[in-house]
Design an enzyme around this catalytic site. Structure first.
Site, PDB file in Angstrom:
ATOM      1  N   ASN A  81      -3.397  40.142  49.961  1.00 50.32           N
ATOM      2  CA  ASN A  81      -3.120  38.719  50.394  1.00 50.32           C
ATOM      3  C   ASN A  81      -4.232  38.165  51.186  1.00 50.32           C
ATOM      4  OD1 ASN A  81      -2.185  40.539  52.394  1.00 50.32           O
ATOM      5  ND2 ASN A  81      -1.060  39.066  53.420  1.00 50.32           N
ATOM      6  N   GLU A 105      -5.363  34.709  53.151  1.00 50.38           N
ATOM      7  CA  GLU A 105      -4.807  33.701  54.148  1.00 50.38           C
ATOM      8  C   GLU A 105      -5.880  32.736  54.199  1.00 50.38           C
ATOM      9  OE1 GLU A 105      -2.556  35.354  57.379  1.00 50.38           O
ATOM     10  OE2 GLU A 105      -1.011  36.254  55.917  1.00 50.38           O
ATOM     11  N   CYS A 134      -0.755  35.365  48.025  1.00 50.92           N
ATOM     12  CA  CYS A 134       0.180  36.759  47.983  1.00 50.92           C
ATOM     13  C   CYS A 134      -0.701  37.569  47.128  1.00 50.92           C
ATOM     14  CB  CYS A 134       1.482  36.552  47.364  1.00 50.92           C
ATOM     15  SG  CYS A 134       2.541  35.867  48.485  1.00 50.92           S
ATOM     16  N   GLU A 159       0.135  39.857  45.068  1.00 51.16           N
ATOM     17  CA  GLU A 159       0.524  40.019  43.699  1.00 51.16           C
ATOM     18  C   GLU A 159      -0.240  38.717  42.843  1.00 51.16           C
ATOM     19  OE1 GLU A 159       2.401  39.898  46.342  1.00 51.16           O
ATOM     20  OE2 GLU A 159       4.203  40.616  45.936  1.00 51.16           O
ATOM     21  N   CYS A 166       7.566  37.858  46.475  1.00 47.07           N
ATOM     22  CA  CYS A 166       8.171  36.344  46.737  1.00 47.07           C
ATOM     23  C   CYS A 166       8.405  35.906  45.511  1.00 47.07           C
ATOM     24  CB  CYS A 166       7.384  35.604  47.863  1.00 47.07           C
ATOM     25  SG  CYS A 166       6.066  35.040  46.587  1.00 47.07           S
ATOM     26  N   CYS A 207       5.486  34.838  43.485  1.00 44.50           N
ATOM     27  CA  CYS A 207       4.627  35.831  42.682  1.00 44.50           C
ATOM     28  C   CYS A 207       5.585  36.427  41.581  1.00 44.50           C
ATOM     29  CB  CYS A 207       4.555  37.101  43.695  1.00 44.50           C
ATOM     30  SG  CYS A 207       3.216  36.457  45.057  1.00 44.50           S
TER      31      CYS A 207
HETATM   32  N1  THU Z   1       2.860  38.275  51.189  1.00 46.10           N
HETATM   33  C1  THU Z   1       2.205  38.786  49.929  1.00 46.10           C
HETATM   34  O1  THU Z   1       1.193  39.026  49.651  1.00 46.10           O
HETATM   35  N2  THU Z   1       3.361  39.259  49.189  1.00 46.10           N
HETATM   36  C2  THU Z   1       4.870  39.061  49.168  1.00 46.10           C
HETATM   37  O2  THU Z   1       5.162  39.425  48.131  1.00 46.10           O
HETATM   38  C3  THU Z   1       5.133  38.640  50.113  1.00 46.10           C
HETATM   39  C4  THU Z   1       4.308  37.807  51.179  1.00 46.10           C
HETATM   40  C5  THU Z   1       1.842  37.837  52.179  1.00 46.10           C
HETATM   41  C6  THU Z   1       1.842  36.254  52.281  1.00 46.10           C
HETATM   42  C7  THU Z   1       1.266  36.104  53.827  1.00 46.10           C
HETATM   43  O3  THU Z   1      -0.148  36.374  53.709  1.00 46.10           O
HETATM   44  C8  THU Z   1       1.855  37.213  54.325  1.00 46.10           C
HETATM   45  O4  THU Z   1       2.380  38.093  53.521  1.00 46.10           O
HETATM   46  C9  THU Z   1       3.204  36.985  55.370  1.00 46.10           C
HETATM   47  O5  THU Z   1       4.162  36.103  54.562  1.00 46.10           O
END
Ligand code: THU
Length: 146
Positions: A50, A52, A61, A63, A99, A102
């Site tokens: 991920n 940010e 994310c 994925e 999520c 994704c």
């Molecule tokens: N996140 C992912 O990378 N994948 C997921 O399936 C769920 C959430 C990340 C997004 C964000 O950077 C952090 O997790 C908290 O939500």
């Protein structure tokens, strides 16, 4: 482990690759490091983590980053399995599931190659294995636009 099935060597390797990817997470705002690793029919693995942003809502994310990498490499199918790993000290050790966004992003690559990848949702207490079509039933995909 969901369903009580034994984990194969390649599943363990995929999970290890996702863990390694999570070490490169850029998640200073949430502190929630995620790693994803995708296995393709040719045996190759593409990972993502991920990413940010100071504008919080723009977070990518793991994925989605993995799918972006794979497609930028020219891949248009062959997606067989995806491992997703989150922080071990969050969520009570329960498996992390992709999520909604994704799921849709993974579905694009899966449908292009007519596969229904197994998603390995990794937790500290167990690994939940679930097909993408179960996580995202009645999916809208590229075939709908034909
Ligand atoms: N996140 C992912 O990378 N994948 C997921 O399936 C769920 C959430 C990340 C997004 C964000 O950077 C952090 O997790 C908290 O939500």
């Amino acid at each position: 482990m969901g369903g009580g099935e034994a984990m194969t060597k390649s599943d363990e390797q995929l999970i290890a690759a996702a863990r390694e990817a999570a070490e490169r997470s850029y998640s200073p705002y949430s502190g929630y490091a995620v790693g994803a690793a995708m296995r393709f029919a040719d045996g190759s693995v593409v990972t993502g983590t991920n990413v940010e942003n100071a504008s919080y809502g723009l977070a990518l994310c793991a994925e989605t980053v993995a799918v972006g990498r794979a497609m930028a490499e020219g891949r248009r199918g062959g997606l067989e399995a995806v491992a997703v790993v989150g922080p071990s000290d969050k969520g009570g050790g329960e498996p992390i599931t992709p999520c909604g966004r994704c799921r849709q992003v993974l579905n694009e690559l899966a449908q292009l190659g007519n596969t229904d990848p197994e998603i390995l949702c990794v937790g500290t207490v167990r690994v939940e294995r679930v097909r993408l079509s179960v996580l995202l039933p009645h999916a809208f995909g590229p075939a709908a636009l034909d």
